[in-house]
Design a protein around this motif. Structure first.
Motif, PDB file in Angstrom:
ATOM      1  N   ILE A 127      89.451 -79.601 -35.365  1.00 27.87           N
ATOM      2  CA  ILE A 127      89.525 -80.062 -34.224  1.00 27.87           C
ATOM      3  C   ILE A 127      89.409 -80.713 -33.856  1.00 27.87           C
ATOM      4  O   ILE A 127      89.151 -82.422 -32.672  1.00 27.87           O
ATOM      5  N   LEU A 128      88.188 -80.469 -33.269  1.00 26.94           N
ATOM      6  CA  LEU A 128      86.696 -81.379 -32.570  1.00 26.94           C
ATOM      7  C   LEU A 128      87.001 -82.590 -33.437  1.00 26.94           C
ATOM      8  O   LEU A 128      86.255 -83.520 -32.380  1.00 26.94           O
ATOM      9  N   GLU A 129      86.154 -82.407 -34.374  1.00 22.95           N
ATOM     10  CA  GLU A 129      86.596 -83.697 -35.219  1.00 22.95           C
ATOM     11  C   GLU A 129      87.011 -84.886 -35.246  1.00 22.95           C
ATOM     12  O   GLU A 129      86.683 -86.019 -35.028  1.00 22.95           O
ATOM     13  N   ASP A 130      88.323 -84.844 -34.954  1.00 20.94           N
ATOM     14  CA  ASP A 130      89.764 -85.586 -34.375  1.00 20.94           C
ATOM     15  C   ASP A 130      89.509 -86.299 -34.032  1.00 20.94           C
ATOM     16  O   ASP A 130      89.948 -86.945 -32.854  1.00 20.94           O
ATOM     17  N   VAL A 131      89.441 -85.009 -32.698  1.00 14.03           N
ATOM     18  CA  VAL A 131      88.946 -86.183 -31.216  1.00 14.03           C
ATOM     19  C   VAL A 131      87.208 -86.770 -30.517  1.00 14.03           C
ATOM     20  O   VAL A 131      87.493 -87.295 -30.245  1.00 14.03           O
ATOM     21  N   VAL A 132      85.904 -85.876 -31.258  1.00 10.05           N
ATOM     22  CA  VAL A 132      84.968 -86.677 -31.398  1.00 10.05           C
ATOM     23  C   VAL A 132      84.074 -87.022 -32.596  1.00 10.05           C
ATOM     24  O   VAL A 132      84.080 -86.077 -33.131  1.00 10.05           O
ATOM     25  N   PRO A 133      84.576 -88.023 -32.745  1.00 16.29           N
ATOM     26  CA  PRO A 133      83.961 -88.380 -34.914  1.00 16.29           C
ATOM     27  C   PRO A 133      82.813 -87.923 -34.703  1.00 16.29           C
ATOM     28  O   PRO A 133      82.140 -88.885 -33.838  1.00 16.29           O
ATOM     29  N   SER A 134      81.984 -87.287 -35.532  1.00 16.77           N
ATOM     30  CA  SER A 134      80.444 -87.177 -35.867  1.00 16.77           C
ATOM     31  C   SER A 134      80.019 -87.475 -36.621  1.00 16.77           C
ATOM     32  O   SER A 134      81.022 -86.837 -37.889  1.00 16.77           O
ATOM     33  N   SER A 135      79.085 -87.045 -36.773  1.00 16.48           N
ATOM     34  CA  SER A 135      78.116 -87.748 -38.586  1.00 16.48           C
ATOM     35  C   SER A 135      78.006 -85.767 -39.153  1.00 16.48           C
ATOM     36  O   SER A 135      78.028 -85.295 -40.333  1.00 16.48           O
ATOM     37  N   GLY A 136      77.958 -84.574 -37.935  1.00 22.25           N
ATOM     38  CA  GLY A 136      78.194 -83.421 -38.158  1.00 22.25           C
ATOM     39  C   GLY A 136      78.556 -82.382 -37.346  1.00 22.25           C
ATOM     40  O   GLY A 136      77.578 -82.644 -35.749  1.00 22.25           O
ATOM     41  N   LYS A 137      78.921 -81.334 -37.469  1.00 19.96           N
ATOM     42  CA  LYS A 137      79.269 -80.462 -36.262  1.00 19.96           C
ATOM     43  C   LYS A 137      78.193 -79.117 -36.760  1.00 19.96           C
ATOM     44  O   LYS A 137      78.993 -78.714 -38.385  1.00 19.96           O
ATOM     45  N   ALA A 138      78.456 -77.618 -36.063  1.00 19.60           N
ATOM     46  CA  ALA A 138      78.119 -76.806 -36.090  1.00 19.60           C
ATOM     47  C   ALA A 138      78.245 -75.801 -35.334  1.00 19.60           C
ATOM     48  O   ALA A 138      78.073 -76.065 -34.324  1.00 19.60           O
ATOM     49  N   ILE A 139      79.014 -75.101 -35.300  1.00 22.63           N
ATOM     50  CA  ILE A 139      78.979 -73.613 -34.614  1.00 22.63           C
ATOM     51  C   ILE A 139      78.263 -72.401 -34.810  1.00 22.63           C
ATOM     52  O   ILE A 139      78.518 -71.407 -35.892  1.00 22.63           O
ATOM     53  N   GLY A 140      77.093 -71.541 -34.177  1.00 22.36           N
ATOM     54  CA  GLY A 140      76.010 -70.483 -33.897  1.00 22.36           C
ATOM     55  C   GLY A 140      76.769 -69.577 -33.388  1.00 22.36           C
ATOM     56  O   GLY A 140      77.407 -69.890 -31.996  1.00 22.36           O
ATOM     57  N   ILE A 141      76.794 -68.515 -34.072  1.00 18.29           N
ATOM     58  CA  ILE A 141      77.500 -67.334 -33.372  1.00 18.29           C
ATOM     59  C   ILE A 141      76.422 -66.303 -33.150  1.00 18.29           C
ATOM     60  O   ILE A 141      75.388 -65.989 -34.052  1.00 18.29           O
ATOM     61  N   ILE A 142      75.742 -66.203 -31.914  1.00 18.86           N
ATOM     62  CA  ILE A 142      74.617 -65.198 -31.202  1.00 18.86           C
ATOM     63  C   ILE A 142      75.088 -64.077 -31.680  1.00 18.86           C
ATOM     64  O   ILE A 142      75.532 -62.810 -31.454  1.00 18.86           O
ATOM     65  N   SER A 143      73.955 -62.990 -32.375  1.00 23.50           N
ATOM     66  CA  SER A 143      73.888 -61.071 -32.720  1.00 23.50           C
ATOM     67  C   SER A 143      74.507 -60.904 -31.458  1.00 23.50           C
ATOM     68  O   SER A 143      73.662 -61.069 -30.382  1.00 23.50           O
ATOM     69  N   SER A 144      74.959 -59.175 -31.436  1.00 23.80           N
ATOM     70  CA  SER A 144      74.946 -58.680 -29.930  1.00 23.80           C
ATOM     71  C   SER A 144      74.211 -57.898 -29.500  1.00 23.80           C
ATOM     72  O   SER A 144      73.629 -57.989 -28.400  1.00 23.80           O
ATOM     73  N   ASP A 145      72.870 -57.946 -29.768  1.00 20.79           N
ATOM     74  CA  ASP A 145      71.905 -57.919 -29.142  1.00 20.79           C
ATOM     75  C   ASP A 145      70.053 -59.697 -29.243  1.00 20.79           C
ATOM     76  O   ASP A 145      69.520 -59.836 -28.511  1.00 20.79           O
ATOM     77  N   GLY A 146      71.313 -60.427 -29.312  1.00 21.68           N
ATOM     78  CA  GLY A 146      71.176 -61.792 -28.127  1.00 21.68           C
ATOM     79  C   GLY A 146      69.465 -61.974 -29.054  1.00 21.68           C
ATOM     80  O   GLY A 146      68.798 -63.045 -28.353  1.00 21.68           O
ATOM     81  N   ALA A 147      69.231 -61.599 -30.068  1.00 18.64           N
ATOM     82  CA  ALA A 147      67.706 -61.900 -30.873  1.00 18.64           C
ATOM     83  C   ALA A 147      68.268 -63.041 -32.114  1.00 18.64           C
ATOM     84  O   ALA A 147      67.566 -63.975 -31.887  1.00 18.64           O
ATOM     85  N   THR A 148      68.941 -63.144 -32.609  1.00 18.36           N
ATOM     86  CA  THR A 148      69.152 -63.667 -33.320  1.00 18.36           C
ATOM     87  C   THR A 148      70.611 -64.194 -33.662  1.00 18.36           C
ATOM     88  O   THR A 148      71.845 -64.454 -32.963  1.00 18.36           O
ATOM     89  N   ILE A 149      70.801 -66.435 -34.250  1.00 19.44           N
ATOM     90  CA  ILE A 149      71.826 -66.881 -34.047  1.00 19.44           C
ATOM     91  C   ILE A 149      72.346 -66.519 -35.407  1.00 19.44           C
ATOM     92  O   ILE A 149      70.946 -67.573 -36.649  1.00 19.44           O
ATOM     93  N   THR A 150      73.231 -66.933 -35.820  1.00 14.81           N
ATOM     94  CA  THR A 150      74.124 -67.602 -37.710  1.00 14.81           C
ATOM     95  C   THR A 150      74.841 -68.205 -37.166  1.00 14.81           C
ATOM     96  O   THR A 150      76.015 -68.301 -36.114  1.00 14.81           O
ATOM     97  N   CYS A 151      74.947 -70.035 -38.179  1.00 16.89           N
ATOM     98  CA  CYS A 151      75.534 -70.163 -38.536  1.00 16.89           C
ATOM     99  C   CYS A 151      76.862 -70.027 -39.432  1.00 16.89           C
ATOM    100  O   CYS A 151      76.610 -69.639 -40.352  1.00 16.89           O
ATOM    101  N   VAL A 152      77.913 -70.045 -38.750  1.00 15.60           N
ATOM    102  CA  VAL A 152      79.384 -69.530 -38.883  1.00 15.60           C
ATOM    103  C   VAL A 152      80.235 -70.445 -39.406  1.00 15.60           C
ATOM    104  O   VAL A 152      80.832 -70.072 -40.577  1.00 15.60           O
ATOM    105  N   ALA A 153      79.367 -71.617 -39.779  1.00 20.96           N
ATOM    106  CA  ALA A 153      80.169 -72.777 -39.641  1.00 20.96           C
ATOM    107  C   ALA A 153      80.340 -74.226 -39.425  1.00 20.96           C
ATOM    108  O   ALA A 153      79.440 -74.375 -38.897  1.00 20.96           O
ATOM    109  N   ALA A 154      80.190 -75.044 -40.523  1.00 18.92           N
ATOM    110  CA  ALA A 154      79.542 -76.979 -39.837  1.00 18.92           C
ATOM    111  C   ALA A 154      80.177 -77.484 -41.642  1.00 18.92           C
ATOM    112  O   ALA A 154      80.894 -77.331 -41.755  1.00 18.92           O
ATOM    113  N   SER A 155      79.446 -78.659 -40.833  1.00 18.07           N
ATOM    114  CA  SER A 155      80.480 -79.707 -42.025  1.00 18.07           C
ATOM    115  C   SER A 155      79.696 -80.989 -41.396  1.00 18.07           C
ATOM    116  O   SER A 155      78.633 -81.301 -40.737  1.00 18.07           O
TER     117      SER A 155
END
Length: 228
Positions: A72-100
């Motif tokens: 959805i974001l790509e349709d509005v703002v085209p870019s070379s790449g996008k990713a979403i990272g989620i932080i763990s419940s303790d706030g110490a670790t980040i995990t990339c759950v989706a990327a393009s």
């Protein structure tokens, strides 16, 4: 607007008046086109925010919804790449759950927030532009060597993750593309928050069903006591 002639004294006062009239009409047409384009851009962003909200209502996982949100974001703002990272419940670790796009190799990687490429944006709790996303990345071999904007995803007071958008140029530092991303980021954060809470609720119900099934199979009395 510029009008040229190879002849000397090619234009008289009448020609000048006519050229000025055409220039004024051209200016009005250009301004109208700008206003129409801005209005159309705002409409696309509004529709994208609504589509992101609908993605959170579907019975999908955070990762599945995040992939849809990136498209959805790509349709509005085209870019070379996008990713979403989620932080763990303790706030110490980040995990990339989706990327393009150029960020595709980032999908699935995890690392400490304090040594990640998004640590500045995360600590400041504000969008941050970086000249080179790979430069300070924990998994440098999987992070693109490109300029990027990193936007914390915050729903109310809950810090959930980070949206990363890369570009081959520094266009994301300011301008319409950056403005559109900042406008859509709260919708992304809210959708992620709803999905995370839904997954936590599902896990709680699953534990309750497991406990109920275990107790139902026992033929002896069971007493559940408090810690006191």
């Amino acid at each position: 607007m510029q009008v040229l002639s190879y002849k000397t004294e090619a234009y008289d006062g009448h020609d000048l008046d006519l050229i000025m009239l055409i220039a004024r009409q051209a200016a009005v047409a250009i301004e109208n086109a700008r206003l129409f384009d801005a209005q159309r851009g705002e409409q696309r962003q509004t529709e994208a925010a609504a589509e992101i909200a609908r993605a959170a209502l579907r019975k999908v996982t955070v990762a599945e919804a995040s992939h849809h949100i990136l498209s959805i974001l790509e349709d509005v703002v085209p870019s070379s790449g996008k990713a979403i990272g989620i932080i763990s419940s303790d706030g110490a670790t980040i995990t990339c759950v989706a990327a393009s796009g150029s960020c595709a190799q980032m999908e699935g990687i995890s690392g400490p927030v304090e040594t990640s490429a998004v640590r500045v944006a995360w600590s400041r709790e504000e969008p941050t532009f970086v000249e080179n996303l790979r430069e300070n990345a924990h998994n440098a071999d999987k992070v693109p060597d490109a300029p990027a904007i990193t936007i914390p995803l915050i729903a109310s007071t809950r810090r959930l993750g980070v949206l990363v958008v890369t570009s081959e140029t520094a266009q994301l530092q300011a301008g319409p593309a950056a403005d559109a991303l900042l406008r859509l980021a709260p919708a992304v954060a809210l959708a992620i928050d709803v999905l995370i809470l839904s997954e936590e609720e599902q896990r709680t119900h699953a534990r309750e069903r497991t406990l109920a099934a275990a107790l139902a199979t026992m033929d002896q009395p069971v007493l559940i006591l408090g810690v006191d």
